[in-house]
Each structure stands twice: as structure tokens, then as C-alpha cells.
Design a protein around this motif. Structure first.
Motif, mmCIF file in Angstrom:
data_model
loop_
_atom_site.group_PDB
_atom_site.id
_atom_site.type_symbol
_atom_site.label_atom_id
_atom_site.label_comp_id
_atom_site.label_asym_id
_atom_site.label_seq_id
_atom_site.Cartn_x
_atom_site.Cartn_y
_atom_site.Cartn_z
ATOM 1 N N ALA A 8 4.719 -35.124 -41.024
ATOM 2 C CA ALA A 8 3.989 -35.117 -39.754
ATOM 3 C C ALA A 8 4.614 -36.081 -38.756
ATOM 4 C CB ALA A 8 2.518 -35.478 -40.001
ATOM 5 N N HIS A 9 4.976 -37.281 -39.223
ATOM 6 C CA HIS A 9 5.638 -38.248 -38.339
ATOM 7 C C HIS A 9 6.980 -37.702 -37.841
ATOM 8 C CE1 HIS A 9 3.027 -41.727 -38.345
ATOM 9 N NE2 HIS A 9 2.872 -41.643 -39.669
ATOM 10 N N THR A 10 7.720 -37.002 -38.723
ATOM 11 C CA THR A 10 9.012 -36.437 -38.338
ATOM 12 C C THR A 10 8.838 -35.384 -37.250
ATOM 13 O OG1 THR A 10 9.857 -36.760 -40.584
ATOM 14 C CG2 THR A 10 11.081 -35.255 -39.169
ATOM 15 N N ALA A 11 7.861 -34.482 -37.436
ATOM 16 C CA ALA A 11 7.615 -33.435 -36.442
ATOM 17 C C ALA A 11 7.190 -34.027 -35.101
ATOM 18 C CB ALA A 11 6.549 -32.470 -36.962
ATOM 19 N N LEU A 12 6.326 -35.054 -35.149
ATOM 20 C CA LEU A 12 5.870 -35.691 -33.915
ATOM 21 C C LEU A 12 7.020 -36.397 -33.193
ATOM 22 C CD1 LEU A 12 2.514 -37.131 -35.275
ATOM 23 C CD2 LEU A 12 2.719 -35.475 -33.409
ATOM 24 N N LYS A 13 7.899 -37.013 -33.965
ATOM 25 C CA LYS A 13 9.012 -37.746 -33.373
ATOM 26 C C LYS A 13 10.078 -36.827 -32.799
ATOM 27 C CE LYS A 13 12.531 -41.222 -34.508
ATOM 28 N NZ LYS A 13 13.071 -42.109 -35.575
ATOM 29 N N LYS A 14 10.425 -35.766 -33.535
ATOM 30 C CA LYS A 14 11.535 -34.902 -33.137
ATOM 31 C C LYS A 14 11.126 -33.747 -32.235
ATOM 32 C CE LYS A 14 14.575 -36.038 -37.001
ATOM 33 N NZ LYS A 14 15.603 -36.650 -36.144
ATOM 34 N N GLY B 90 -3.610 -35.485 -45.454
ATOM 35 C CA GLY B 90 -2.881 -36.632 -44.900
ATOM 36 C C GLY B 90 -2.121 -36.265 -43.645
ATOM 37 N N ALA B 91 -1.474 -35.097 -43.663
ATOM 38 C CA ALA B 91 -0.742 -34.634 -42.490
ATOM 39 C C ALA B 91 -1.695 -34.369 -41.326
ATOM 40 C CB ALA B 91 0.049 -33.372 -42.828
ATOM 41 N N ALA B 92 -2.861 -33.772 -41.630
ATOM 42 C CA ALA B 92 -3.847 -33.465 -40.588
ATOM 43 C C ALA B 92 -4.327 -34.745 -39.896
ATOM 44 C CB ALA B 92 -5.028 -32.710 -41.189
ATOM 45 N N VAL B 93 -4.600 -35.779 -40.696
ATOM 46 C CA VAL B 93 -5.051 -37.058 -40.121
ATOM 47 C C VAL B 93 -3.949 -37.671 -39.260
ATOM 48 C CG1 VAL B 93 -5.706 -39.429 -40.681
ATOM 49 C CG2 VAL B 93 -6.716 -37.520 -41.954
ATOM 50 N N THR B 94 -2.709 -37.628 -39.742
ATOM 51 C CA THR B 94 -1.579 -38.178 -38.974
ATOM 52 C C THR B 94 -1.415 -37.458 -37.649
ATOM 53 O OG1 THR B 94 -0.430 -38.758 -41.028
ATOM 54 C CG2 THR B 94 0.902 -38.655 -39.023
ATOM 55 N N TYR B 95 -1.475 -36.132 -37.686
ATOM 56 C CA TYR B 95 -1.359 -35.349 -36.450
ATOM 57 C C TYR B 95 -2.503 -35.659 -35.488
ATOM 58 C CZ TYR B 95 2.431 -32.123 -37.809
ATOM 59 O OH TYR B 95 3.646 -31.568 -38.138
ATOM 60 N N ALA B 96 -3.739 -35.687 -36.024
ATOM 61 C CA ALA B 96 -4.918 -35.874 -35.177
ATOM 62 C C ALA B 96 -4.876 -37.208 -34.422
ATOM 63 C CB ALA B 96 -6.183 -35.784 -36.023
ATOM 64 N N ARG B 97 -4.220 -38.199 -35.015
ATOM 65 C CA ARG B 97 -4.125 -39.514 -34.366
ATOM 66 C C ARG B 97 -3.087 -39.553 -33.251
ATOM 67 N NH1 ARG B 97 -4.038 -43.339 -39.807
ATOM 68 N NH2 ARG B 97 -6.303 -43.352 -40.201
ATOM 69 N N ARG B 98 -2.126 -38.618 -33.293
ATOM 70 C CA ARG B 98 -0.983 -38.707 -32.393
ATOM 71 C C ARG B 98 -0.826 -37.536 -31.414
ATOM 72 N NH1 ARG B 98 3.313 -41.385 -34.919
ATOM 73 N NH2 ARG B 98 4.552 -40.826 -33.077
ATOM 74 N N THR B 99 -1.544 -36.445 -31.655
ATOM 75 C CA THR B 99 -1.371 -35.273 -30.789
ATOM 76 C C THR B 99 -2.746 -34.697 -30.470
ATOM 77 O OG1 THR B 99 -0.040 -33.243 -30.534
ATOM 78 C CG2 THR B 99 -1.194 -33.524 -32.619
ATOM 79 N N ALA C 201 12.510 -20.336 -26.012
ATOM 80 C CA ALA C 201 11.458 -21.142 -25.395
ATOM 81 C C ALA C 201 10.118 -21.009 -26.114
ATOM 82 C CB ALA C 201 11.281 -20.725 -23.933
ATOM 83 N N PHE C 202 10.053 -20.122 -27.127
ATOM 84 C CA PHE C 202 8.784 -19.895 -27.818
ATOM 85 C C PHE C 202 8.290 -21.183 -28.477
ATOM 86 C CE2 PHE C 202 6.506 -18.737 -31.786
ATOM 87 C CZ PHE C 202 5.446 -18.024 -31.237
ATOM 88 N N GLY C 203 7.096 -21.612 -28.077
ATOM 89 C CA GLY C 203 6.473 -22.780 -28.689
ATOM 90 C C GLY C 203 7.053 -24.122 -28.264
ATOM 91 N N THR C 204 7.863 -24.138 -27.219
ATOM 92 C CA THR C 204 8.453 -25.416 -26.799
ATOM 93 C C THR C 204 7.711 -26.036 -25.620
ATOM 94 O OG1 THR C 204 10.036 -24.263 -25.360
ATOM 95 C CG2 THR C 204 10.744 -24.763 -27.606
ATOM 96 N N ALA C 205 6.967 -25.206 -24.880
ATOM 97 C CA ALA C 205 6.236 -25.715 -23.716
ATOM 98 C C ALA C 205 4.811 -26.063 -24.119
ATOM 99 C CB ALA C 205 6.230 -24.675 -22.599
ATOM 100 N N PRO C 206 4.322 -27.250 -23.749
ATOM 101 C CA PRO C 206 2.953 -27.616 -24.096
ATOM 102 C C PRO C 206 1.949 -26.754 -23.353
ATOM 103 C CG PRO C 206 3.906 -29.234 -22.600
ATOM 104 C CD PRO C 206 5.006 -28.303 -22.985
ATOM 105 N N ALA C 207 0.779 -26.571 -23.957
ATOM 106 C CA ALA C 207 -0.275 -25.789 -23.317
ATOM 107 C C ALA C 207 -0.767 -26.482 -22.057
ATOM 108 C CB ALA C 207 -1.436 -25.598 -24.286
ATOM 109 N N THR D 228 1.751 -28.950 -31.842
ATOM 110 C CA THR D 228 0.292 -28.876 -31.811
ATOM 111 C C THR D 228 -0.218 -27.740 -32.690
ATOM 112 O OG1 THR D 228 0.345 -29.707 -29.539
ATOM 113 C CG2 THR D 228 -1.723 -28.743 -30.288
ATOM 114 N N ALA D 229 0.514 -26.616 -32.704
ATOM 115 C CA ALA D 229 0.135 -25.493 -33.570
ATOM 116 C C ALA D 229 0.206 -25.899 -35.036
ATOM 117 C CB ALA D 229 1.045 -24.298 -33.306
#
Length: 261
Positions: A228-234, A65-74, A127-133, A182-183
């Protein structure tokens, strides 16, 4: 359904809900759910095997469920994630065979040192993991990710286990230069592959309480989707904080198992 009280069933469902949220954000939900299953299931010589099998049956639903939520938004590269997942599946199978031949207790202090080093690194590198690829990932980095995050961490999953999802997030961030969100999204797809392989093994052994797992899976799915929604939002800053909490909780859990329990 195992012979347990209604109160324990409710507790297990709430634990599945919380574990789904933790797993979706940064991994490590098993740190919560597995001990509660070990506590709640009937005491027998095979209780640990049933706890592990039921845990996998629950976790794969929330992770999916989390994978599907992430895949739709990131922007997740599903092809790369599946290749890493297949590597992890092979690695975890090999790790499980090695685990049957040796005591994994000797490895726990090593894992604790690695986790402490990782936690210190993340604290000292805000800064580790805060900048997008930026730009496409090179073939060399993909191969490195398959080797380290796939085969390497998959082997660890089969051999020892705790913290696999968290190690995946860290490795994918470092090797593929992904941001933490994204990771985490990519790690969920990898986790689906490894969970499917492990669940097939437990199902073949007949050590899954399917009715209980189905009930808990509903709560785990809700937790995973909300997480997943929380991670995407925050964003990555929030994931970084949760990551540090989970890393040090893993260290405390392993230390307790090594020297107290």
C-alpha cells in the motif's frame, strides 16, 4: 499445525509476504499464494478445502492492513466501499451456490478472453485510471458500482475466483472514475467484506489451519502494508504496470489449468 517441514513453512511465509504486496497494489495475490499452499499442505482428499480456508484466513489480515494504510493516506469513501462490499458478499454467496451445481471449467476460456480484452484496453488507453476523480460520485454511479463491482464481481468470486481483486480495481476505476490508487484502496475494503464471509464459511466447516495461518498472516500483513505504501508513493502509473503484469499472469495461469494441467 499441519505436518510439513520447516523449509516449507518458510516458503509459505515468503509466499504470503509477496502475495500481500501484490494484493495491496492491484489484487491477485491469491494467484501466487493458493498454488503454494496446494503444493505445501499434506496431500489428502480435503487438501484443497484447507488450502482455500487457510488462504482466506491469511489474506484477510493483509487486506485489512492495506485498507487501513490506504484509508489514512488517500481519500476513500468508506461508506460507498462498504455498500459495494455488502453487495459483493451477497453476490459471492450466490455464486458459491451456483458453483456447487455446475462445472466452472467451461467459464475459464470466457474469463481468459475478458482478461485479454481488458489488458489490451489498458495498453491502448494509457490515461486509464491516471487522472484523479473530480467532484462527488453520483448516486447512479454508486448504484452501478454496487451492481457491477459488488454483486457482479462478487458472484464471479463465488463461482470461479481467480483475479477478483484485479477485476474490482478495473471496475471501480471505470464506473466511479477513480484513479487506480484510489480504486485499489476501495477494492481492499470490498475484499475485506468478501473475505470475512468466505472465512466464516471455511471456519464453520473446520477447514482452516489456524496456527499456520496466524504465522503466515504476519508476513502477509507486512507485505500488504508495504504494498500500500509503495502504491501511494509511486502512483497510478506504477499500479497500471503491475495491473498489466497480473492480468497477463492470470491469463497464463488459467490457460495452464485449462489445457495443460
Amino acid at each position: 499445525m499441519p505436518d510439513i517441514s520447516l523449509t516449507m513453512v518458510v516458503l509459505l511465509c515468503l509466499a504470503a509476504l509477496a502475495a500481500g504486496w501484490i494484493d495491496a497494489v492491484v489484487g491477485g495475490g491469491g494467484l501466487l499464494l493458493l498454488p503454494v499452499l496446494l503444493l505445501g499442505l499434506p496431500n489428502s482428499s480435503s487438501a484443497a478445502q484447507y488450502a482455500l480456508g487457510t488462504n482466506k484466513a491469511v489474506a484477510i489480515v493483509g487486506t485489512s492492513g492495506a485498507a487501513v494504510t490506504y484509508a489514512r493516506r488517500t481519500p476513500v469513501d468508506v461508506g460507498v466501499a462498504v455498500r459495494i462490499g455488502l453487495g459483493a458478499l451477497a453476490g459471492s454467496t450466490a455464486g458459491a451456490f451456483v458453483a456447487a451445481l455446475m462445472s466452472t471449467e467451461v467459464l475459464k476460456p470466457v474469463v481468459m478472453v475478458v482478461l485479454l480484452a481488458v489488458g489490451t484496453f489498458v495498453i491502448l488507453r494509457p490515461a486509464f485510471g491516471t487522472a484523479p476523480a473530480t467532484g462527488p460520485v453520483s448516486a447512479r454511479r454508486v448504484l452501478a458500482a454496487i451492481g457491477l463491482a459488488g454483486v457482479g464481481i462478487g458472484f464471479y468470486d463465488g463461482l470461479v475466483g481467480p483475479g477478483t481483486g484485479t477485476f474490482l480495481v478495473l471496475a471501480l476505476t471505470a464506473v466511479l472514475h477513480l484513479d487506480l490508487v484510489t480504486a485499489s484502496a476501495t477494492a481492499k475494503i470490498v475484499n475485506c467484506c468478501t473475505n470475512a464471509g468466505a472465512l466464516a464459511t471455511f471456519a464453520w466447516k473446520g477447514t482452516v489451519y489456524w496456527q499456520l495461518a496466524a504465522l503466515m498472516a504476519v508476513f502477509n500483513l507486512v507485505g500488504g502494508t508495504v504494498g500500500a505504501h509503495t502504491a501511494l508513493k509511486k502512483g497510478s502509473g506504477f499500479v497500471r504496470v503491475v495491473l498489466l503484469v497480473v492480468v497477463f499472469a492470470l491469463v497464463a495461469n488459467l490457460a495452464y489449468q485449462q489445457w495443460v494441467a
